[in-house]
Design an enzyme around this catalytic site. Structure first.
Site, PDB file in Angstrom:
ATOM      1  N   ASP A 124      26.902 -11.656  17.820  1.00 32.30           N
ATOM      2  CA  ASP A 124      27.562 -12.288  16.689  1.00 32.30           C
ATOM      3  C   ASP A 124      26.586 -12.196  15.529  1.00 32.30           C
ATOM      4  OD1 ASP A 124      28.609 -13.944  14.787  1.00 32.30           O
ATOM      5  OD2 ASP A 124      28.446 -15.793  15.957  1.00 32.30           O
ATOM      6  N   GLU A 153      35.685 -11.517  15.005  1.00 37.27           N
ATOM      7  CA  GLU A 153      35.058 -12.759  15.475  1.00 37.27           C
ATOM      8  C   GLU A 153      36.062 -13.733  16.115  1.00 37.27           C
ATOM      9  OE1 GLU A 153      33.012 -13.840  11.898  1.00 37.27           O
ATOM     10  OE2 GLU A 153      31.590 -12.200  12.160  1.00 37.27           O
ATOM     11  N   ASP A 193      37.906 -20.218  11.875  1.00 37.25           N
ATOM     12  CA  ASP A 193      36.482 -19.848  11.861  1.00 37.25           C
ATOM     13  C   ASP A 193      35.918 -19.976  10.451  1.00 37.25           C
ATOM     14  OD1 ASP A 193      34.035 -18.614  11.945  1.00 37.25           O
ATOM     15  OD2 ASP A 193      34.727 -16.761  12.876  1.00 37.25           O
ATOM     16  N   LYS A 229      25.087 -10.313   4.926  1.00 37.15           N
ATOM     17  CA  LYS A 229      26.414  -9.900   5.397  1.00 37.15           C
ATOM     18  C   LYS A 229      27.436  -9.910   4.244  1.00 37.15           C
ATOM     19  CE  LYS A 229      29.629 -11.277   9.061  1.00 37.15           C
ATOM     20  NZ  LYS A 229      29.733 -12.214  10.195  1.00 37.15           N
TER      21      LYS A 229
END
Ligand code: AMP
Length: 601
Positions: free
Chosen positions: A8, A171, A193, A70
């Site tokens: 992850d 994810e 999420d 990211k």
């Protein structure tokens, strides 16, 4: 096959996991932590620091401590998202020659995949120490709304780190895999999420080991970092009011405020009030100045309420796309550290009418799911099938600038779809295949992913050649397209590597825009279709006239020619009403022509 690790690669923290003896294990890092900050630091001496130790030096070396990278991966320097990030981070984001966003640290420029690779390398090392074996294969997770460009950049980061990325998975899908791994129930679940930098909402159905994503939505530019920023802004404004000093100009002070803000935010998840105490933040002629602020949960919730509220619409959209009502949902799983703020759980409960489940650790669940998928690929786990979806429709530009969808958004991947096209002019030897992604009916309203040409089609009347165009989307969501002339077997193919990726927010606005523009598009489409029909009619009538018209009385020949010429003029002008009238007139003379020919026969 050796072990496939599951990673992850979070905006703020990352986590690595592996299947061992039929169970999922979280791999601890050198400092003993089960997750590691996604932070990379460069020192003046040329050392590279990763994780906790890099995060610790952020205060003293803020311009060379890189975090939230990211948010930059697969993005252009001049995109609004990168612009927003440039305003808040203490390190320098620069434009690469190809227009991508890169980062400068200690006078060297790095691409985001390079920085992410440093983090991945550290995770790979931890896994190798844990397993006592070399690790070369990995599954890496990305937000569901990551486009082709961002997925490929993530895969590149893995490559740079010495990992073969066997699969990129979403994810939320990974989270659902971890949740449903030991769970034979048949149910519909929502994965909400909210991590450090991204928000995803996914609805899945689990049935007998088949994990099928029904819909997905989100915003890859919303996350915990924005919550921190709200507290920082509040502190900066308060400090300015009190001391007349603007801390926004002071990078070191901002870095300390960020740390203080994040700490306070996390504390407010379990207590109702906290103090942010930062001595000697600034100084003026009257002496040193300190930040000493009390932040209540109530005030914090007021500061971030619109951020939490902005997650509601994607939830409703995902429900709508899955054709479900809130009461159809059996379980809601929260993923990402930011969901620990009580205001988030409260909002989720309001949307779905039931409290979210709290049985899985939100920081580890995604890596666990990735490891399970790794186990599936390595053949250690059977009976699990993962069916993910494509976030936005794919298709081609056709005659007159129309967009023909070959694959609808939210279609299950991997997939393959073929449609047969033909030429639009006589003796056409080349067709251009223009691949687009989006929801608009007009090609120019969608994002162009790439073009290629199929050349060498044997001369034939238009409409005769048959060209099969095949779209393939692999299990990682990566697209390839091929075109084949059925008669000659001639084939051309390309893997789509978009020159600039589709930002997730762009996806949202494309969908929204498409809805708004539906009527305008419909009219434009009707006009193009009418033009296409009339020009085919004119062409065919003219051909028949040339071939057989000489047997008709002179005045009839003249009349037909005149009608055709006028119709051509109407087409050129493009007024839909006039084109329809022209169509009727051409049909009439075409009818006359065939009647006359039949009577002659
Ligand atoms: P992730 O990307 O899932 O690691 O999420 C990281 C985000 O969660 C960061 O913005 C953290 O500040 C935030 N976070 C972590 N723990 C908590 C907590 N206890 N309460 C609120 N936010 C948290």
């Amino acid at each position: 096959m050796s072990k496939v690790i599951g990673i992850d690669l979070g905006t703020t923290n990352c986590c690595v996991s592996v299947m061992e003896g039929g169970a999922v294990q979280i791999i601890p890092n050198k400092e003993g932590g089960r997750t590691m900050p996604s932070v990379v630091g460069f020192t003046e001496k040329g050392e590279r620091l990763v994780g906790q130790i890099a995060k610790r030096q952020a205060v003293t070396n803020s311009s060379n401590t890189l975090y939230a990278v990211k948010r930059l991966i697969g993005r252009k320097f001049d995109s609004p998202e990168v612009e927003k990030m440039r305003e808040v981070v203490p390190f320098e984001i620069v434009e690469a020659p190809n227009g991508d966003a890169h980062i400068r640290a200690v006078n060297e420029v790095h691409s985001p995949p390079e920085i992410s690779a440093i983090v991945l390398q550290r995770l790979k090392q931890s896994a190798e120490e844990f397993l006592g074996d070399i690790v070369t294969e990995a599954i890496i997770t990305v937000p569901a709304y990551f486009d082709d460009m961002q997925r490929q950049a993530t895969r590149d980061a893995g490559k740079i780190a010495g990992l073969t990325v066997e699969r990129i998975i979403n994810e939320p899908t990974a989270a659902a895999l971890a949740y449903g791994f030991d769970n034979n129930k048949s149910e519909k679940i929502v994965v909400y999420d909210l991590g450090g930098g991204t928000f995803d909402i996914t609805i899945l159905e689990i049935n007998d080991g088949v994990f099928e994503v029904l819909s997905t939505s989100g915003n890859t530019f919303l996350g915990g970092e924005d919550f921190d920023q709200r507290i920082i802004d509040w502190l900066v404004d308060g400090f300015k009011e009190e001391n007349g000093i603007d801390l926004r100009q002071d990078r070191l002070a901002l870095q300390r405020l960020k740390e203080g803000a994040e700490r306070a935010k996390c504390e407010l998840s379990s207590v109702s009030e906290t103090t942010i105490n930062l001595p000697f933040v600034a100084a003026d002629a009257s002496g040193p100045k300190h930040v000493n602020a009390v932040l209540t949960r109530e005030k914090f919730e007021e500061l971030v309420s619109d951020l939490v509220e902005s997650t509601v619409e994607p939830c409703q959209k995902a429900l709508w796309d899955a054709k479900l009502q809130p009461e159809d949902i059996d379980k809601i799983i929260l993923v990402g550290g930011q969901t620990r703020s009580p205001i988030v759980a409260k909002t989720v409960e309001e949307v779905f009418g039931k409290p979210p489940s709290s049985e899985i650790n939100p920081d580890e669940v995604v890596a666990m799911g990735a490891a399970i998928q790794g186990g599936v690929l390595a053949g250690d786990i059977k009976d699990i099938v993962l069916l993910d979806v494509l976030p936005l429709s794919l298709g081609l530009e056709t005659r007159g600038g129309l967009f023909v969808k070959l694959i609808e958004r939210n279609s299950t991947i991997p997939l393959r779809n073929t449609m047969t096209f033909t030429t639009v002019v006589d003796n056409q030897q080349t067709v251009e295949i223009h691949i687009l992604q989006g929801e608009r009916e007009i090609a120019s309203g969608n994002r162009s992913l790439g073009k290629f040409e199929l050349v060498g089609i044997p001369p034939a009347d238009r409409g005769i050649p048959q060209i099969d165009v095949t779209f393939e989307v692999d299990a990682s969501g990566i697209v390839s397209v091929s075109a084949k002339d059925k008669m000659t077997g001639l084939e051309q193919a390309m893997q789509v590597t978009p020159s600039s990726g589709l930002a997730p927010d762009e996806i949202e606005s494309l969908i929204l825009e498409a809805k708004k523009s539906a009527e305008v598009d419909r009219q434009a489409r009707d006009a193009i279709m009418t033009r296409n029909t009339v020009s085919t009619l004119i062409e065919n009538t003219r051909k028949s006239l040339i071939e057989f018209g000489k047997d008709l009385p002179k005045e009839d020949q003249v009349e037909i020619k005149t009608v055709l010429a006028e119709a051509e003029k109407d087409i050129a002008e493009g007024d839909p009403e006039k084109m329809r009238e022209a169509q009727a007139r051409v049909e009439e003379v075409a009818g006359k022509l065939s009647d006359a020919l039949m009577s002659l026969a």
